[in-house]
Every structure is written in structure tokens, then in C-alpha cells.
Enzyme design. Structure first.
Site, PDB file in Angstrom:
ATOM      1  N   HIS A  17       3.007   3.284  -8.958  1.00  0.00           N
ATOM      2  CA  HIS A  17       2.816   1.851  -9.219  1.00  0.00           C
ATOM      3  C   HIS A  17       4.037   1.273  -9.951  1.00  0.00           C
ATOM      4  O   HIS A  17       4.444   0.146  -9.698  1.00  0.00           O
ATOM      5  CB  HIS A  17       1.553   1.636 -10.060  1.00  0.00           C
ATOM      6  CG  HIS A  17       0.289   2.005  -9.330  1.00  0.00           C
ATOM      7  ND1 HIS A  17       0.041   1.618  -8.035  1.00  0.00           N
ATOM      8  CD2 HIS A  17      -0.810   2.729  -9.711  1.00  0.00           C
ATOM      9  CE1 HIS A  17      -1.150   2.083  -7.639  1.00  0.00           C
ATOM     10  NE2 HIS A  17      -1.678   2.762  -8.648  1.00  0.00           N
ATOM     11  N   LEU A  46      11.296 -20.645  -4.564  1.00  0.00           N
ATOM     12  CA  LEU A  46      10.306 -19.733  -3.978  1.00  0.00           C
ATOM     13  C   LEU A  46       9.019 -19.863  -4.777  1.00  0.00           C
ATOM     14  O   LEU A  46       9.058 -19.911  -6.005  1.00  0.00           O
ATOM     15  CB  LEU A  46      10.820 -18.288  -4.088  1.00  0.00           C
ATOM     16  CG  LEU A  46       9.842 -17.182  -3.666  1.00  0.00           C
ATOM     17  CD1 LEU A  46       9.706 -17.135  -2.144  1.00  0.00           C
ATOM     18  CD2 LEU A  46      10.313 -15.810  -4.172  1.00  0.00           C
ATOM     19  N   ASP A  61       0.831  -1.199   0.000  1.00  0.00           N
ATOM     20  CA  ASP A  61       0.000   0.000   0.000  1.00  0.00           C
ATOM     21  C   ASP A  61       0.870   1.255   0.000  1.00  0.00           C
ATOM     22  O   ASP A  61       1.979   1.249   0.547  1.00  0.00           O
ATOM     23  CB  ASP A  61      -0.898  -0.030   1.249  1.00  0.00           C
ATOM     24  CG  ASP A  61      -2.094   0.907   1.117  1.00  0.00           C
ATOM     25  OD1 ASP A  61      -2.286   1.487   0.029  1.00  0.00           O
ATOM     26  OD2 ASP A  61      -2.815   1.060   2.111  1.00  0.00           O
TER      27      ASP A  61
HETATM   28  C1  FPP Z   1      -1.958   0.140  -3.328  1.00  0.00           C
HETATM   29  O1  FPP Z   1      -1.444   1.449  -3.246  1.00  0.00           O
HETATM   30  C2  FPP Z   1      -1.373  -0.539  -4.471  1.00  0.00           C
HETATM   31  C3  FPP Z   1      -2.059  -1.081  -5.495  1.00  0.00           C
HETATM   32  C4  FPP Z   1      -3.541  -1.085  -5.565  1.00  0.00           C
HETATM   33  C5  FPP Z   1      -1.370  -1.678  -6.653  1.00  0.00           C
HETATM   34  C6  FPP Z   1      -0.192  -2.560  -6.323  1.00  0.00           C
HETATM   35  C7  FPP Z   1       0.601  -2.723  -7.535  1.00  0.00           C
HETATM   36  C8  FPP Z   1       1.938  -2.677  -7.616  1.00  0.00           C
HETATM   37  C9  FPP Z   1       2.843  -2.605  -6.453  1.00  0.00           C
HETATM   38  C10 FPP Z   1       2.606  -2.641  -8.930  1.00  0.00           C
HETATM   39  C11 FPP Z   1       2.724  -3.868  -9.739  1.00  0.00           C
HETATM   40  C12 FPP Z   1       2.767  -5.160  -9.069  1.00  0.00           C
HETATM   41  C13 FPP Z   1       3.292  -6.286  -9.622  1.00  0.00           C
HETATM   42  C14 FPP Z   1       3.103  -7.558  -8.954  1.00  0.00           C
HETATM   43  C15 FPP Z   1       4.053  -6.253 -10.882  1.00  0.00           C
HETATM   44  P1  FPP Z   1      -2.431   2.670  -3.490  1.00  0.00           P
HETATM   45  O2  FPP Z   1      -2.378   3.041  -4.924  1.00  0.00           O
HETATM   46  O3  FPP Z   1      -3.776   2.334  -2.954  1.00  0.00           O
HETATM   47  O4  FPP Z   1      -1.749   3.784  -2.622  1.00  0.00           O
HETATM   48  P2  FPP Z   1      -2.465   4.954  -1.852  1.00  0.00           P
HETATM   49  O5  FPP Z   1      -3.229   4.329  -0.726  1.00  0.00           O
HETATM   50  O6  FPP Z   1      -1.315   5.770  -1.392  1.00  0.00           O
HETATM   51  O7  FPP Z   1      -3.338   5.682  -2.844  1.00  0.00           O
END
Ligand code: FPP
Length: 236
Positions: free
Chosen positions: A33, A127, A16
Site C-alpha cells: 500500500h 486537475l 488493485d
Molecule cells: C487494492 O489492492 C488496494 C487497496 C484496497 C488500497 C488502495 C490504496 C492505495 C493505493 C494506497 C494509498 C492511496 C492514496 C490515495 C494515498 P489489494 O490490497 O486488494 O491487493 P490484492 O488484491 O493483491 O490483495
């Protein structure tokens, strides 16, 4: 007790804070992201040395469809690019990649890539890396209930035979052990529909660090703390 000698050791992560990380820097959320995806690569690479045999990350929840079309499409493109670019590395590093969640709602090309990389890496043993895409714990339980209802209606399953094992075996995680440790980054302290059944006895660890700043050193520190905690599974 969670310990280095306790095999397997399964760490699950709610990644997050990508959006906030980017916004703080005045950049579009997708930049966060993208940085988050490069952190995923580092964490996967470091996991076996930390005694982790199974790593699961929450990449896209069943609720994340509510985000803007631009962000949803950007994330889907990021998942596809990750699979295409990392397939070779995962194979040479002996990592098995698999996915949980309802993939039937995903674009056909992404579904094909997911199937392709799962097949290509299925014999790897160092893994097991699981990415949750269009995953929700409640949705997974609904799909499992539907599956068992079909077995009762069509395959002669006696309802009295349905037990913990039968339910666990109907989940997306059927061949993965339950997580020992669930980490959530960015200071939020909710479980957000992640591995609801599987995390029944997991240790939880919350850190203020935003996911794009989360390094293998952070993971090492958290694993050390978790391994010192005693788990009793409701007993002494
Ligand atoms: C939450 O942060 C994150 C996500 C919904 C997306 C997670 C994706 C990645 C880490 C990138 C790609 C992953 C892989 C496996 C290649 P948020 O956007 O909700 O953050 P915020 O709460 O600060 O808005």
C-alpha cells in the site's frame, strides 16, 4: 469519441494488486500500500500532460472494513499522511483534491484533514483529483435515494420531477463529469461497486500490471488506446 481535444477527460482507476505485490516479495501487505501511495503521486503528477482533467482513484471501499484491523488502520494512516505531505505540492501544481464516499464513518481527525485540504485546494483548476474513501456505488445510491426522499417529505419536491439530472445531482460526484475511461490493475475484471451510475458509458480497460508497478507510461499507453475507441452512447 474520446480524444485529446475532448475536454474534460476523466480517468477513474481501481488500484488493485498492492497486497499481491508485497506478498510476492515476502513483505507485509502494508508495504504494498505504501508503494501504491507513491505511485498515486506519480500518476497525479503525470495526468495533466496526458490530457486528463479529472482523475478519480478507488482507495477504500465500503467492503474494505472486512480486512484486518492492522491493514485498515495502516491504510487510514496512509491517507492522512498523503494529505499532510501532499497538500503543499497539490497547491503549487494547481490540483484540486476532493473526496467521495461516506466520510461520516471515518475517524474525526482524518475527516478534518479531508475538509482542510479540500478547502485549501478548491480554487485549483489544472486537475481535479478525487479519492474514493469508504465509497461504494450502491451505498452512494442509497444515500442519494434517502436525500431525495427527504426532499419529497420536507421540501415539497414533486416525485414526478425526479429525473436523471436530479439523481446525478444527489450523488457524491455532483460536480464531476462522468468517467470516460475506467482502468483496473492486477488482472481482475470486476467493477467492484465503483462508480456504478457514473460509469454507464465509460470505456473499460483491464491490465495485468499490479498497482505498485503501474507507471505514467502504462497510463499513457492506455489513454492512447482508449482515445482510439469509438463511443456511440447507444446510437451509431
Ligand atoms: C487494492 O489492492 C488496494 C487497496 C484496497 C488500497 C488502495 C490504496 C492505495 C493505493 C494506497 C494509498 C492511496 C492514496 C490515495 C494515498 P489489494 O490490497 O486488494 O491487493 P490484492 O488484491 O493483491 O490483495
Amino acid at each position: 469519441m474520446v480524444g485529446a481535444d475532448r475536454i474534460p477527460f476523466h480517468v477513474a482507476i481501481i488500484m488493485d494488486g498492492n497486497g499481491r505485490w508485497a506478498t510476492q516479495k515476502g513483505w507485509p501487505r502494508l508495504v504494498g500500500h505504501r508503494k501504491g501511495a507513491s505511485r498515486v503521486k506519480e500518476i497525479v503528477r503525470s495526468a495533466p500532460d496526458l490530457g486528463i482533467s479529472h482523475l478519480t482513484v478507488y482507495a477504500f471501499s465500503t467492503e474494505n472494513w472486512k480486512r484486518s484491523t492492522e491493514e485498515v488502520l495502516g491504510l487510514m494512516a496512509l491517507f492522512a499522511r498523503y494529505i499532510r505531505r501532499e497538500a503543499e505540492n497539490l497547491s503549487s501544481e494547481n490540483v484540486r483534491l476532493r473526496f467521495i464516499g461516506d466520510r461520516s464513518k471515518l475517524n474525526a481527525k482524518l475527516q478534518r484533514l479531508m475538509g482542510w485540504v479540500e478547502e485549501r485546494t478548491q480554487g485549483n483548476t489544472k486537475l481535479t483529483f478525487t479519492i474514493a474513501i469508504n465509497y461504494g456505488g450502491r451505498d452512494e445510491l442509497v444515500r442519494a435515494a434517502r436525500h431525495l426522499a427527504h426532499c419529497v417529505a420536507n421540501d415539497g419536491l414533486d416525485p414526478e420531477q425526479i429525473d436523471l439530472m436530479t439523481v446525478a445531482g444527489s450523488l457524491d460526484t455532483t460536480d464531476i463529469p462522468d468517467p470516460d475511461l475506467v482502468i483496473r490493475t492486477s488482472g481482475e475484471t470486476r467493477v467492484s461497486n465503483f462508480l456504478l451510475w457514473q460509469a454507464a458509458y465509460a470505456e473499460f480497460f483491464f491490465t495485468e500490471t499490479l498497482w505498485p508497478d503501474f507507471t505514467p507510461d502504462h497510463l499513457r499507453e492506455i489513454c492512447d488506446v482508449a482515445r482510439r475507441r469509438v463511443r456511440t452512447f447507444g446510437g451509431y
